[in-house]
Design an enzyme around this catalytic site. Structure first.
Site, short mmCIF file in Angstrom:
data_model
loop_
_atom_site.label_atom_id
_atom_site.label_comp_id
_atom_site.label_asym_id
_atom_site.label_seq_id
_atom_site.Cartn_x
_atom_site.Cartn_y
_atom_site.Cartn_z
N GLU A 70 0.84 -1.21 0.00
CA GLU A 70 0.00 0.00 0.00
C GLU A 70 0.86 1.25 0.00
O GLU A 70 1.77 1.38 0.84
CB GLU A 70 -0.90 0.01 1.24
CG GLU A 70 -1.93 -1.11 1.26
CD GLU A 70 -2.85 -1.04 2.48
OE1 GLU A 70 -2.76 -0.08 3.26
OE2 GLU A 70 -3.65 -1.98 2.63
N GLU A 84 -8.67 1.81 -4.39
CA GLU A 84 -9.75 1.54 -3.45
C GLU A 84 -10.49 2.82 -3.08
O GLU A 84 -9.88 3.82 -2.68
CB GLU A 84 -9.17 0.87 -2.18
CG GLU A 84 -10.24 0.56 -1.14
CD GLU A 84 -9.79 -0.41 -0.06
OE1 GLU A 84 -8.69 -0.98 -0.15
OE2 GLU A 84 -10.55 -0.59 0.91
O1 KIV Z 1 -6.77 -6.78 2.04
C1 KIV Z 1 -7.62 -6.70 1.15
O2 KIV Z 1 -8.63 -7.42 1.13
C2 KIV Z 1 -7.43 -5.72 0.10
C3 KIV Z 1 -8.53 -5.52 -0.89
C4 KIV Z 1 -9.63 -4.76 -0.28
C5 KIV Z 1 -8.05 -4.87 -2.14
O3 KIV Z 1 -6.41 -5.08 0.05
#
Ligand code: KIV
Length: 272
Positions: A123, A190
């Site tokens: 991220e 997201e």
């Molecule tokens: O951890 C997760 O499920 C995610 C998705 C929402 C993309 O990163």
């Protein structure tokens, strides 16, 4: 008739790039355990994400922050044992890569070596570029993740839609280009405005997978427990529920309890 492309025997990062080129949408779901991953894979999903959302839906934590690298490796190896077709991407958990590119590489190598996964997801944008570059230099495919990044929830303060203001939107576009240039094979966006996500998907060549980012992107991802209706209390606008498994499973458990209490189970045919 098969609803997925049965010509694809094994989904690779190269296959995903070709799908974007021919405008074939990419399907992605999360998966955390062997049995569920087997069903998802046999349905023909393109990507299974071993998401750090396991922290919420598997372990019951409020955020994704507590899950550890060892726990992610455990989930990922269970998924890998089930999968024949899908590309398996694993989240690097909070604390395993931020601010230390050497540790980021060590964490990514552990995931690849110990679970047999095919790629990792991180991220963030410019702040973690050094870590992304280092992981990529080891030949490990990296998926980016921008917009609402749940590992930064205490910085954001809430789970509301991100990048509605111009300054944040411009930073997101710049970060998406940075991740593409660095060599990421795909990007998750997201909970951002659909218009912005569409623009990003048009301006970069790598596949863009959305969650709460509209349908102008190259693919969609949902958390499997949410789309199956197991997590029945979580109802964001972007979520489409394909089942109400919470009620169905609860009903099945109630029936079982009733049968045990009434001694209806096991009957004569169900014993030796
Ligand atoms: O951890 C997760 O499920 C995610 C998705 C929402 C993309 O990163």
């Amino acid at each position: 008739m098969s609803i997925h492309n049965s010509d694809i025997k094994r989904v690779t990062t190269h296959v995903l790039q070709e799908m974007k080129l021919r405008n074939e949408k990419i399907s992605m779901l999360t998966g955390y355990d062997f049995s569920m991953a087997k069903i998802i894979d046999s349905a023909g999903i393109d990507i299974i994400l071993v998401g750090d959302s396991a922290s919420n839906v598997m372990a019951g934590h409020e955020t994704t922050l507590p899950i550890t690298l060892d726990q992610m490796i455990y989930h990922a190896s269970s998924v890998i044992r089930a999968v024949e077709r899908a590309l398996v991407v694993v989240d690097l958990p909070f604390g395993a890569y931020q601010g230390n590119s050497k540790e980021a590489l060590t964490s990514a190598i552990r995931i690849m070596k110990e679970s047999g996964a095919h790629a990792v997801k991180l991220e963030g944008g410019s702040e973690i570029l050094e870590s992304i570059n280092r992981i990529l230099s080891a030949g490990i495919p990296v998926m980016g993740h921008l917009g609402l990044t749940p590992q930064s929830i205490y910085k954001f303060g809430t789970y509301v839609v991100r990048a509605k203001e111009e300054e944040e939107a411009e930073k997101l576009i710049a970060d998406a280009k940075l991740l593409e240039e660095a060599g990421c094979f795909a990007l998750v966006l997201e909970k951002i405005p659909a218009k912005l996500a569409t623009r990003v998907a048009k301006e970069i060549k790598i596949p863009v997978i959305g969650i709460g980012a509209g349908n102008g992107v190259d693919g969609q991802v949902l958390v499997v427990h949410d789309m199956l209706g197991i997590t029945h209390e979580f109802s964001p606008r972007f979520l489409r529920r394909y089942h109400n498994l919470y009620e169905e499973m609860k009903g099945a458990f109630e029936n079982y309890i009733r049968d045990v209490k009434s001694q209806d189970f096991p009957n004569e045919k169900e014993q030796y």
